[in-house]
Structures are given as C-alpha cells and as structure tokens.
Design a protein around this motif. Structure first.
Motif, short mmCIF file in Angstrom:
data_model
loop_
_atom_site.label_atom_id
_atom_site.label_comp_id
_atom_site.label_asym_id
_atom_site.label_seq_id
_atom_site.Cartn_x
_atom_site.Cartn_y
_atom_site.Cartn_z
N ALA A 20 -53.01 6.43 -8.66
CA ALA A 20 -51.73 7.14 -8.54
C ALA A 20 -51.52 8.35 -7.54
O ALA A 20 -50.51 8.09 -6.87
CB ALA A 20 -51.42 7.76 -10.01
N THR A 21 -52.41 8.99 -7.37
CA THR A 21 -52.40 10.13 -6.52
C THR A 21 -52.50 9.68 -4.92
O THR A 21 -51.53 10.19 -4.08
CB THR A 21 -53.49 11.19 -6.71
N GLU A 22 -53.13 8.77 -4.49
CA GLU A 22 -53.10 8.05 -3.34
C GLU A 22 -51.51 7.39 -2.93
O GLU A 22 -51.02 7.75 -1.95
CB GLU A 22 -54.18 7.18 -3.20
N LYS A 23 -51.34 6.75 -4.08
CA LYS A 23 -49.81 6.21 -3.76
C LYS A 23 -48.93 7.37 -3.81
O LYS A 23 -47.85 7.44 -2.59
CB LYS A 23 -49.44 5.32 -5.10
N ILE A 24 -48.70 8.41 -4.53
CA ILE A 24 -47.70 9.37 -4.45
C ILE A 24 -47.84 10.04 -3.40
O ILE A 24 -46.71 10.42 -2.89
CB ILE A 24 -48.05 10.31 -5.76
N THR A 25 -48.81 10.63 -2.82
CA THR A 25 -49.21 11.16 -1.85
C THR A 25 -48.96 10.50 -0.27
O THR A 25 -48.06 10.97 0.49
CB THR A 25 -50.55 11.98 -1.50
N SER A 26 -49.11 9.18 -0.40
CA SER A 26 -48.89 8.46 0.86
C SER A 26 -47.27 8.23 0.96
O SER A 26 -46.78 8.39 1.86
CB SER A 26 -49.58 7.02 0.82
N ASP A 27 -46.66 8.17 -0.37
CA ASP A 27 -45.23 8.13 -0.13
C ASP A 27 -44.48 9.40 0.36
O ASP A 27 -43.74 9.31 1.05
CB ASP A 27 -44.54 7.70 -1.70
N LEU A 28 -45.27 10.32 -0.22
CA LEU A 28 -44.74 11.79 0.37
C LEU A 28 -44.94 11.93 1.61
O LEU A 28 -44.03 12.47 2.19
CB LEU A 28 -45.60 12.91 -0.48
N TYR A 29 -45.94 11.60 2.35
CA TYR A 29 -46.32 11.74 3.82
C TYR A 29 -45.46 10.71 4.52
O TYR A 29 -44.91 10.96 5.75
CB TYR A 29 -47.78 11.28 3.98
N TRP A 30 -45.26 9.44 4.06
CA TRP A 30 -44.54 8.26 4.88
C TRP A 30 -42.92 8.22 4.54
O TRP A 30 -42.44 7.54 5.18
CB TRP A 30 -45.24 7.17 4.74
N GLY A 31 -42.52 8.97 3.47
CA GLY A 31 -41.25 8.54 3.07
C GLY A 31 -40.10 9.50 3.82
O GLY A 31 -40.44 10.34 4.56
N ASP A 32 -39.02 9.51 3.20
CA ASP A 32 -37.75 9.96 4.01
C ASP A 32 -37.78 11.64 3.95
O ASP A 32 -37.59 12.05 5.19
CB ASP A 32 -36.55 9.50 2.97
N ASN B 84 -39.77 14.03 4.09
CA ASN B 84 -40.59 14.69 4.88
C ASN B 84 -40.95 14.19 6.13
O ASN B 84 -41.55 14.60 7.21
CB ASN B 84 -41.99 15.02 4.29
N ASN B 85 -40.52 13.06 6.48
CA ASN B 85 -40.86 12.00 7.39
C ASN B 85 -39.62 11.76 8.37
O ASN B 85 -39.32 12.49 9.32
CB ASN B 85 -41.80 10.88 7.14
N PHE B 86 -38.89 10.54 8.05
CA PHE B 86 -37.69 9.95 8.84
C PHE B 86 -36.49 10.96 8.50
O PHE B 86 -35.77 10.69 9.53
CB PHE B 86 -37.89 8.52 8.69
N ASN B 87 -36.44 11.79 7.84
CA ASN B 87 -35.28 12.48 7.74
C ASN B 87 -35.40 13.89 7.84
O ASN B 87 -34.47 14.78 7.82
CB ASN B 87 -34.64 12.39 5.98
N SER B 88 -36.49 14.28 8.41
CA SER B 88 -36.94 15.55 8.98
C SER B 88 -37.69 15.69 10.37
O SER B 88 -37.30 15.94 11.42
CB SER B 88 -37.42 16.44 7.66
N SER C 166 -33.40 21.33 0.90
CA SER C 166 -34.08 20.32 1.99
C SER C 166 -35.28 19.94 2.02
O SER C 166 -35.74 18.59 2.06
CB SER C 166 -33.46 20.42 3.27
N PHE C 167 -36.15 20.83 1.89
CA PHE C 167 -37.73 20.59 1.84
C PHE C 167 -38.46 20.84 0.30
O PHE C 167 -39.69 21.38 0.45
CB PHE C 167 -38.37 21.52 2.71
N THR C 168 -37.63 20.59 -0.79
CA THR C 168 -38.51 20.62 -2.07
C THR C 168 -39.38 19.72 -2.30
O THR C 168 -40.46 19.79 -2.99
CB THR C 168 -37.39 20.73 -3.10
N SER C 169 -39.40 18.59 -1.67
CA SER C 169 -40.13 17.27 -2.07
C SER C 169 -41.63 17.52 -1.64
O SER C 169 -42.47 17.25 -2.52
CB SER C 169 -39.80 15.91 -1.13
N LEU C 170 -41.98 18.09 -0.68
CA LEU C 170 -43.41 18.01 -0.08
C LEU C 170 -43.81 19.36 -0.94
O LEU C 170 -45.11 19.05 -1.73
CB LEU C 170 -43.51 18.47 1.07
N PHE D 257 -40.93 24.45 7.95
CA PHE D 257 -40.03 24.15 6.76
C PHE D 257 -39.41 25.54 6.04
O PHE D 257 -40.27 26.31 5.87
CB PHE D 257 -40.67 23.23 5.62
N ILE D 258 -38.46 25.46 5.43
CA ILE D 258 -37.91 26.56 4.75
C ILE D 258 -38.74 26.24 3.24
O ILE D 258 -38.78 25.42 2.73
CB ILE D 258 -36.42 26.59 4.62
N TYR D 259 -39.10 27.63 2.58
CA TYR D 259 -39.59 27.39 1.13
C TYR D 259 -38.43 26.95 0.29
O TYR D 259 -37.23 27.39 0.40
CB TYR D 259 -40.11 28.93 0.70
#
Length: 480
Positions: free
Chosen positions: A45-57, A59-63, A88-92, A445-447
């Motif tokens: 679960a953690t590998e999937k969650i974190t990979s999505d976080l790293y590769w998703g919109d 933190n990645n392609f929308n910023s 804007s940066f709450t996800s990471l 990123f802004i806090y």
C-alpha cells in the motif's frame, strides 16, 4: 489550604491536558487503519501511495513538470503561470505524513515476530525517501517528531540541514541492516520483488543523491559520504535493470498519468524541451513526445511555458504535441531513481574532486544509460550524440554539462528534476511568458495552510529560520 487547592488544581489541569491529548490522538486516528496490521500489505500500500504521490498530478505534472518546463498547459494555464496558493501543495505534505510515513512507522514498530529486520530496513529506506521529498520542496519540516500524534500533536520543525544529515545516517543504518538470502524474506514489495540486495543499492543511491544535495553547503560531509558509498559492500545501482521503479498494472491500478489522460486533455510537451531535443538531434524526442494529431503538422510542436488561457488555446489542441505515449500507458512505471542518475552523480562527485573516478567517462556512461532506459542501444547513435560540441563534457563548467543532460534524463520525474535544476542552476530557464512572479521561477513549495492553523508555533519558527513562506524563498541546499 489555599496552597493545597492550587496544587490540586494544577494536578487536575495536567490530567485534563493529558486526557485532551489522548482524546485528540483518538480523534485523529485513521478509521481505515488495520487493527491487525500486516507488514506485506502495508508495504504494498505504501509503495503504491507514495509512487502515485511522486508521479501524479499535484506534485508532478501540475506543478514541478511545469516549473522545469518539461510539460506545459494548453488550457487552465494558471499553474503554468505560477498561480499557486497554500492549498496547492497540500498533497505531498498531507499524504506524505498521514499515509506514507505513518504506514512505514507502523512497520518499524511491529514486533520482530511479525516484521523481520528486512521489512524494517526497507521501511526505513522508503521513509527516508519520503522525508527527502518533503524537505527538498518545503525546506524545514517536522522530522524527528513526525508521525507520532500521541506524543507530538504539534511536532517541531527540523532545519533542512538536520533532516539531510539525519537521513544520511538512517540510510546507512538501513542498508547495513538488510540481509540477503532466504533467512528473512519479505513479501508485498512491488519495487524490487523482495530483493534486499537491490534495496541496499537503492539505499546507497539515495545517500549519493542526498550527499550531492548538500555538496555546495557541506562539501566535506558530502565527500565523506560519497566515498563511503563507493566503498560500501552493498554497492550502487549498476544497470538499467536495477532502476528503482513502481510497476503499475491494469486499471484501476494504472499509472496516474494514464488515468489523467483518460478523461482530460490539458497538458502538452514543453517548447523549451522540444527545442533543446531538436537542437541536439536527440533520439529521445519521439519517446518524450507524440506528434500532433493534425496530419498536416509533421514535426513535434511544444507549447511555450506560462501562456494565458487564450494564447494557449489559440495554438490548437490538434496542432501541438502531447507527452509521449510511453508515459501515458496504463502500465508505464513510476520511475524513482535510475542508473543514469547514479552515473551523473558519480560524474559530478569526480568533477568536484571528491573522488578519483573519471568524470567525463561517467558522464558519457550516464547519457548512454538514459538512452538504454528507453531501449536506444545503437552505439553509433549514442557516440555521435556525445561527440557533439554542445554535449561534450566541460570540466570547467561541469554544472552546465551535467545540469542540462540530467534535466533531459529526468524527464517525467518532476520533483527530482526541480531539485536538481535549483541545485545545479542549469539549464538556465526563462520564466513563463505570462508568469506572475516578475520574471522569476518558483524555487520551493508553500507550506499547507493547515500548518498555520494547527501547528502555528513550529510554522512560525520555520519562517523565522528559513524566510518568508512564498514561492521565491530559496531553501538551504540551494546556495547559488
């Protein structure tokens, strides 16, 4: 009598505070958390969650992919113009702490009969990676007091230097704790399939990455760590096959880029990157970009960064290039750390005089590894590419040579490309055409706004130490 009443009052208030803290901890418990956590399920679960976080919109392609001009927006261009807020940066931050780090801490706290030393070593490596992403982008962060709401409802922030130094120690410990063979098997590992020898190499590769992150500030520490890594029996990632990546399967477990493009069409390849790849006759261009769907357009057409909505729309959806299909297929992997990155890191360490390795040779090997990553293996093509005057290694300005080629090689890895662009200062990018920062590009990123409300004292201390909480405040590692 009055004295006794006062003492009882203080004791009562203390008990109330403890009770309140306990109640808050209970309120903040994750209702979806397993009552009887299993390390293999938590790891998957953690590998999937974190990979999505790293590769998703978010933190990645929308910023970050927009900021470093790998991608651009063809509509809804506000993020491409640096219009970000503290929401804007709450996800990471939110997912990184509440899910990734919390899950990994759970594995670390499980009894030995439930989670062996290899589970805990892998959890510590992954946690170090998550913490590195957080500090790379926000700066000072909760670190030593993070992830234990029962004890620390308002965790203190550690300085970025403290975080990086702590992670270097933790990764060394984690790598040394891993055993190979069948005595302590682990399941649920999508990244390396339970191969602890490869986890050791990944831990060392992260140590190399972080050592270079601090190299402009703490050169002696960086040199010491890099030489430890090069002499470590665990080794480093040494082939494209050993790249750290999370491999997605079919929907609904598909790559987040694929999931986005299933329903949306608002991103294009960046003109800055397309122009650079054309100038270098780079064979990765057809992989990084698709040709426009309009058959009358026969070249790759990138979109300039930071256009207004109307200017971007006027370029035409069918006349501009989307990011390559390689990255938007359902099973495309989330690449975390590559063999090419390791070779670029070793080349830089040699160029800085930290090691006696051959910087130019390692630089050329890094470019070759990046080509090989995309199945470009023709040696004539590779050698012709590296022989170009604009590609040849320049020892007098190694940051330019490595910075520009690493920027290309990190395509798709927005968070890492953003960190390396800030650290190496190459390529020298021009702010988006309609950017809102007076010709400047964001450098952090802004806090999240929630920190100001829920952890105000720690937040204010971080601002005092680091500088204003805005997009233009340089972080500690970003010295130049």
């Amino acid at each position: 009598m009055t004295k006794h009443i006062y003492q009882w009052l203080i004791a009562g208030l203390s008990l109330a505070t403890i009770s309140c803290k306990k109640d808050l901890a209970e309120i903040n418990k994750n209702p979806n958390a397993a009552e009887n956590p299993q390390p293999d399920y938590l790891l998957t679960a953690t590998e999937k969650i974190t990979s999505d976080l790293y590769w998703g919109d978010a933190n990645n392609f929308n910023s970050t992919l927009l900021i470093i001009q790998h991608w651009a927006k063809i509509q809804y261009t506000e993020p491409d113009r640096y219009i970000f807020s503290n929401s804007s940066f709450t996800s990471l931050w939110g997912t990184g702490y509440a899910q990734s780090i919390t899950n990994l801490n759970t594995i670390l706290q499980l009894p030995a009969e439930k989670a062996n030393a290899n589970y805990k070593g892998v959890a510590l490596i992954l946690r170090s990676w998550v913490f590195s992403l957080l500090t790379d982008n926000y700066g000072d962060i909760p670190y030593k007091e993070a992830g234990d709401i029962r004890q620390y409802l308002t965790p203190k922030y550690n300085t970025q230097k403290e975080v990086y130094f702590g992670l270097l120690d933790e990764l060394k410990t984690a790598g040394a704790s891993l055993t190979t063979g069948t005595s302590a098997p682990i399941a649920g590992d999508i990244i390396y399939g339970g191969n602890t020898a490869r986890w050791k190499k990944f831990a060392n590769a992260l140590r190399l990455r972080i050592a270079l992150r601090i190299a402009d500030r703490e050169s002696e520490k960086a040199k010491q760590v890099i030489n430890e890594v090069l002499n470590d029996a665990g080794g480093l990632i040494s082939s494209v096959d050993e790249t750290a990546r999370f491999t997605y399967t079919t929907p609904p477990q598909q790559n987040p880029v694929a999931a986005w493009f299933d329903t949306r069409d608002d991103y294009r390849i960046g003109k800055t990157l397309v122009d650079k790849l054309y100038a270098l006759n780079d064979p990765r261009l057809p992989i990084f970009a698709n040709k426009p769907t309009d058959a009358t357009v026969t070249t790759y057409v990138g979109v300039p960064s930071g256009l207004t909505n109307s200017d971007a729309n006027n370029l035409g959806f069918a006349k501009t290039s989307k990011p390559g299909s390689y990255f938007s297929t359902a099973t495309a992997p989330a690449v975390i750390l590559t063999y090419a990155e390791v070779l670029f890191g070793r080349a830089e360490a040699a160029a800085r005089g930290f090691t006696t390795e051959n910087a130019e040779d390692l630089y050329n090997q890094a470019i070759k590894a990046s080509f090989n990553q995309y199945a470009i293996t023709d040696l004539t093509v590779i050698n012709n590419y590296t022989a170009q005057a604009t590609v040849k290694f320049n020892a007098a300005n190694f940051k330019k040579s490595i910075g520009e080629q690493k920027w290309i090689a990190l395509f798709g890895q927005g968070l890492e490309a953003f960190a390396e662009w800030r650290r190496l200062d190459y390529p020298q990018l021009t702010a988006g055409a309609a950017g809102t920062l007076d010709g400047k590009i964001p450098v952090r990123f802004i806090y999240p706004g929630s920190e100001q409300a829920l952890n105000a004292t720690s937040y204010e201390n971080a601002i005092t130490n680091q500088g204003p909480d805005n997009l233009l405040t340089k972080l500690w590692f970003d010295q130049y």
